[in-house]
Write a protein that holds these residues in place. Sequence first.
Motif, PDB file in Angstrom:
ATOM      1  N   SER A  90       0.787  -1.057   0.193  1.00 41.18           N
ATOM      2  CA  SER A  90      -0.374  -0.162   0.503  1.00 41.18           C
ATOM      3  C   SER A  90       1.295   1.472   0.319  1.00 41.18           C
ATOM      4  O   SER A  90       1.845   1.510   1.091  1.00 41.18           O
ATOM      5  CB  SER A  90      -0.530  -0.115   1.557  1.00 41.18           C
ATOM      6  N   THR A 120      -6.538   6.307  -9.052  1.00 40.78           N
ATOM      7  CA  THR A 120      -6.708   4.602  -8.957  1.00 40.78           C
ATOM      8  C   THR A 120      -7.079   4.948  -7.297  1.00 40.78           C
ATOM      9  O   THR A 120      -6.023   5.409  -6.428  1.00 40.78           O
ATOM     10  CB  THR A 120      -5.994   4.436  -9.571  1.00 40.78           C
ATOM     11  N   ASN A 121      -7.472   3.768  -6.873  1.00 40.07           N
ATOM     12  CA  ASN A 121      -7.542   3.481  -5.199  1.00 40.07           C
ATOM     13  C   ASN A 121      -6.261   3.872  -4.747  1.00 40.07           C
ATOM     14  O   ASN A 121      -6.066   4.070  -3.311  1.00 40.07           O
ATOM     15  CB  ASN A 121      -8.128   2.014  -4.995  1.00 40.07           C
TER      16      ASN A 121
END
Length: 455
Positions: free
Chosen positions: A100, A109-110
């Motif tokens: 992450s 984007t996420n």
Amino acid sequence: MNILNFAYDYYEKNRVGPLYQKIKKNTGATKEAIEELFPHGLASVYTWVGIPIQTGRDLCKPMATVNVENFREVYLDNNATTFIRDEVRKNLVEYYSGSSGFGNPSSSTNPGILSYDIIRNSRIQISDCLKVNPEEIIFTGSGSEANNAAIKGIAFKHLDNKGHIISSKVEHPAVLKTLEYLEDLGFSVTYLNVSKDGRVTAQSVKNNLRTDTILVSIMAINNEIGVINPISEIGKSCKEAGVPFMVDAIQGFGKITLLPKKMGLSLMTMSGHKIYAPKGVGALYVSKEISVVPLIHGGAQEYGLRAGTENVGAIMAFGQAARLACSEMEKENRRLLELRNYFLEGLRKIEPGIIVNGSLEHRTANNLNIGFPDVDSGSLLLSLNQIGVYVSSGSACSAGSTDASYTIKALGVDTDRYGIIRFSFGLSSTKEDVEYMFEYLPSILKQLKAESAGE
């Protein structure tokens, strides 16, 4: 030749070159005899037998020789840089080890949104310390970049008519070199003197304001002598005159209370590696009341003021370190002040002739800049380094060197007599560290003074 054989054997055993008195004691050769035999004295001896010489300058002198028991490392150079504190390092390891946060903060984007949120959170953590809006915090690649961005960002708005800038003679090179560059472009710069205690007075700033003054740039805390400038008073004068006030707070952020809006600051710079975050990340406060020209063009990152994909991990660490430093500041300053006073008292017992450079009253709690009488500062620094005590010197090689610190020179310190050493304490500094240094300092000073006297 006995001198060369002894020097070589001594170095092989001690990993440091012998001083004149050691050679005399073991070979009978006096300093005068050595200098008659060898054109550059010890420097020539060391060269002949392959002993590393710290510098080629004649002013440089060897370090003292100390046999150390229970060796320990004592880091007293926190104004130069700090370690990454445990809480921050843990988060960095998790960030760089995980999947992450790798996304581009400018993407939709996420992963990109997650990176954007990390930066946003860090911006809030720093802005909360300063009681400013998060949008007024711009991340940079270093404190030096932040200084450049602030000063040039104002100056480049006045390229047609140039203008006048006020600063001081004891600013950090990141400020002074930037101002020299602007002078080459045609800007006028007034470099203020400091008072005997090392401070820039608000009155001196006020006296030098002109109708064409476009910026005042004064540091919050001097990086060498730890002296705190009267930022609020200077800010008041600048605000009354309608002149932007830029503060280099790289040594001040996290150590003293800094409230830009209350103090009249238009711009303020910070750096991560001074507060236990990684190197390679800085920040710039830019008041919404002013505008600056971007230093780096390209993308629209950092509200259009600093193009380039952000260093997300370092920014995350900077924000966390800032939050911790600001929340702990009052308690940590009390601890450091007690430690500093203990240290100074002990130094005066060992060497009553020391001087403290700069104001003790208006000084950050973690700094002492000390002048040691009749001692070469380069030799003292290397001698302390040999026993694991890490500090900074006030000159490139020795007391009296042409490269003696311009800050120390501005105070009028006699660098022919005093060797200057900066001690700067931090989170890891303890009384045990101080006592360890005190155990060996008397012997070091005795040897270096004997060397200086030619004994």
